[in-house]
Every structure is written in C-alpha cells, then in structure tokens.
Design a protein around this motif. Structure first.
Motif, PDB file in Angstrom:
ATOM      1  N   SER A   1      50.710  38.973  47.764  1.00  0.00           N
ATOM      2  CA  SER A   1      50.623  37.953  48.804  1.00  0.00           C
ATOM      3  C   SER A   1      49.359  37.121  48.605  1.00  0.00           C
ATOM      4  N   ILE A   2      49.293  36.011  49.285  1.00  0.00           N
ATOM      5  CA  ILE A   2      48.150  35.114  49.163  1.00  0.00           C
ATOM      6  C   ILE A   2      46.888  35.764  49.711  1.00  0.00           C
ATOM      7  N   GLU A   3      47.023  36.501  50.813  1.00  0.00           N
ATOM      8  CA  GLU A   3      45.844  37.093  51.445  1.00  0.00           C
ATOM      9  C   GLU A   3      45.329  38.321  50.704  1.00  0.00           C
ATOM     10  N   HIS A   4      46.250  39.174  50.264  1.00  0.00           N
ATOM     11  CA  HIS A   4      45.846  40.486  49.761  1.00  0.00           C
ATOM     12  C   HIS A   4      45.925  40.646  48.254  1.00  0.00           C
ATOM     13  N   GLY A   5      46.545  39.718  47.546  1.00  0.00           N
ATOM     14  CA  GLY A   5      46.595  39.795  46.096  1.00  0.00           C
ATOM     15  C   GLY A   5      47.700  40.702  45.597  1.00  0.00           C
ATOM     16  N   PRO A   6      47.725  41.023  44.325  1.00  0.00           N
ATOM     17  CA  PRO A   6      46.735  40.680  43.310  1.00  0.00           C
ATOM     18  C   PRO A   6      46.749  39.187  43.001  1.00  0.00           C
ATOM     19  N   HIS A   7      45.581  38.661  42.698  1.00  0.00           N
ATOM     20  CA  HIS A   7      45.421  37.248  42.415  1.00  0.00           C
ATOM     21  C   HIS A   7      45.365  37.063  40.904  1.00  0.00           C
ATOM     22  N   TYR A   8      46.376  36.414  40.352  1.00  0.00           N
ATOM     23  CA  TYR A   8      46.416  36.192  38.915  1.00  0.00           C
ATOM     24  C   TYR A   8      46.130  34.722  38.656  1.00  0.00           C
ATOM     25  N   PRO A   9      45.243  34.412  37.699  1.00  0.00           N
ATOM     26  CA  PRO A   9      44.779  33.037  37.503  1.00  0.00           C
ATOM     27  C   PRO A   9      45.799  32.116  36.847  1.00  0.00           C
ATOM     28  N   LYS A  10      45.577  30.799  37.036  1.00  0.00           N
ATOM     29  CA  LYS A  10      46.380  29.761  36.405  1.00  0.00           C
ATOM     30  C   LYS A  10      45.643  29.133  35.225  1.00  0.00           C
ATOM     31  N   ARG A  11      44.346  28.952  35.361  1.00  0.00           N
ATOM     32  CA  ARG A  11      43.560  28.222  34.355  1.00  0.00           C
ATOM     33  C   ARG A  11      43.372  29.051  33.082  1.00  0.00           C
ATOM     34  N   PRO A  12      43.362  28.405  31.911  1.00  0.00           N
ATOM     35  CA  PRO A  12      43.257  29.137  30.648  1.00  0.00           C
ATOM     36  C   PRO A  12      41.961  29.934  30.499  1.00  0.00           C
ATOM     37  N   ASP A  13      40.835  29.394  30.979  1.00  0.00           N
ATOM     38  CA  ASP A  13      39.577  30.135  30.863  1.00  0.00           C
ATOM     39  C   ASP A  13      39.606  31.393  31.718  1.00  0.00           C
ATOM     40  N   ARG A  14      40.223  31.307  32.874  1.00  0.00           N
ATOM     41  CA  ARG A  14      40.296  32.469  33.751  1.00  0.00           C
ATOM     42  C   ARG A  14      41.334  33.479  33.273  1.00  0.00           C
ATOM     43  N   ILE A  15      42.392  33.008  32.601  1.00  0.00           N
ATOM     44  CA  ILE A  15      43.382  33.933  32.042  1.00  0.00           C
ATOM     45  C   ILE A  15      42.732  34.770  30.941  1.00  0.00           C
ATOM     46  N   ILE A  16      41.933  34.144  30.093  1.00  0.00           N
ATOM     47  CA  ILE A  16      41.249  34.890  29.030  1.00  0.00           C
ATOM     48  C   ILE A  16      40.250  35.863  29.640  1.00  0.00           C
ATOM     49  N   THR A  17      39.509  35.421  30.647  1.00  0.00           N
ATOM     50  CA  THR A  17      38.551  36.306  31.307  1.00  0.00           C
ATOM     51  C   THR A  17      39.260  37.512  31.912  1.00  0.00           C
ATOM     52  N   ARG A  18      40.392  37.295  32.547  1.00  0.00           N
ATOM     53  CA  ARG A  18      41.158  38.385  33.162  1.00  0.00           C
ATOM     54  C   ARG A  18      41.697  39.339  32.095  1.00  0.00           C
ATOM     55  N   THR A  19      42.116  38.798  30.944  1.00  0.00           N
ATOM     56  CA  THR A  19      42.617  39.632  29.854  1.00  0.00           C
ATOM     57  C   THR A  19      41.513  40.516  29.301  1.00  0.00           C
ATOM     58  N   ILE A  20      40.323  39.950  29.132  1.00  0.00           N
ATOM     59  CA  ILE A  20      39.183  40.725  28.636  1.00  0.00           C
ATOM     60  C   ILE A  20      38.781  41.774  29.673  1.00  0.00           C
ATOM     61  N   ARG A  21      38.796  41.395  30.947  1.00  0.00           N
ATOM     62  CA  ARG A  21      38.446  42.334  32.015  1.00  0.00           C
ATOM     63  C   ARG A  21      39.362  43.552  32.012  1.00  0.00           C
ATOM     64  N   GLY A  22      40.635  43.335  31.680  1.00  0.00           N
ATOM     65  CA  GLY A  22      41.584  44.429  31.629  1.00  0.00           C
ATOM     66  C   GLY A  22      41.286  45.422  30.519  1.00  0.00           C
ATOM     67  N   MET A  23      40.483  45.030  29.557  1.00  0.00           N
ATOM     68  CA  MET A  23      40.130  45.908  28.444  1.00  0.00           C
ATOM     69  C   MET A  23      38.757  46.552  28.636  1.00  0.00           C
ATOM     70  N   LEU A  24      38.163  46.348  29.796  1.00  0.00           N
ATOM     71  CA  LEU A  24      36.853  46.913  30.109  1.00  0.00           C
ATOM     72  C   LEU A  24      36.957  47.837  31.319  1.00  0.00           C
ATOM     73  N   PRO A  25      36.033  48.775  31.457  1.00  0.00           N
ATOM     74  CA  PRO A  25      35.979  49.575  32.679  1.00  0.00           C
ATOM     75  C   PRO A  25      35.272  48.782  33.776  1.00  0.00           C
TER      76      PRO A  25
END
Length: 139
Positions: A57-81
């Motif tokens: 949902s909009i209020e509670h997420g999960p919030h997945y990004p639209k922008r390419p820089d944020r998609i890459i950041t989210r992908t890298i975050r998924g590979m980190l603790p």
C-alpha cells in the motif's frame, strides 16, 4: 573514491561487485545509472518490475523505486546486510547518479570486469531507462 560508469553494464553483476567493495570500505560513485542493462526477456522484466511496484500500500509499503538511480541503489542494498551497522555504513559510502554530474565530468571512470554487455550470449536485455519510463519515472 572510485567512480564507475554503468554504461552497458549488467545491473546484477555490477551490484554484486559494488556490494563487496562497499563492505570492504571503498567509497563508490556510480554514474550513468540509466544506461545499465537488465538481462533477460524484455516483456518478463517489465512485468516483474511493474508487479513489484503494485505490491503493498502507499502508506505502509513496501516502496519500490521508479528512478534508475534508486533502482540500482535498492538492488545493491538487497545484497548488503542493510539492517546491521556494517550494512548501513556501506550504504552511506554509495552514491548513484543519473547521467554524469559536473563534479565528475573530468574524472576518469572505471568499469567492472565481468559485467560487460558483451558477456551475454543473446540479445535478450532491456535498458534500465526503458524500465523506469514504463514505471512512470520522469528524469
């Protein structure tokens, strides 16, 4: 500080290499994030990312990004603790940009070995900019 040009690099391979270097204490900046590629069928990739955006949902997420820089950041975050201190410190050492900012215009950019587009045996890939535009990003 290491500046990586993501032009024609496979996003998953780029993300895994960058995640390892971040955990080792490197400070990394990625430029041209919109030119990274995602391997696989274009139709399947676009539907997968569209489904990720529609979950929750909009209020509670999960919030997945639209922008390419944020998609890459989210992908890298998924590979980190990222919930532990080491992961938070690693994420603070990462910067991702769409295009090349003026402060990095004259800087020599490196590439990631083994993440080149020529590594793919088929022409099944989609640019991250196409995925972002389909999700509704304006950049």
């Amino acid at each position: 500080m290491k500046v990586i040009d993501a032009n024609d690099l496979i996003m998953g391979r780029l993300a895994s290499t960058v995640a390892k270097e971040l955990l080792n204490g490197e400070q990394i900046t990625i430029v041209n994030a919109e030119n990274a590629v995602i391997s696989g069928s274009k139709v399947k990739t676009l539907t997968d990312y569209k489904e990720k955006r529609e979950i929750g949902s909009i209020e509670h997420g999960p919030h997945y990004p639209k922008r390419p820089d944020r998609i890459i950041t989210r992908t890298i975050r998924g590979m980190l603790p990222y919930k532990r201190k080491s992961g938070k410190m690693a994420m603070s050492r990462l910067k991702v940009h769409v295009g090349v900012p003026p402060q990095f215009a004259n800087t020599e950019c490196t590439t990631v070995e083994g993440a080149e587009l020529s590594r793919l045996s088929r022409n099944k890939f989609v640019k991250l900019s196409d995925v972002s535009r389909r999700l509704g990003a304006k950049f």
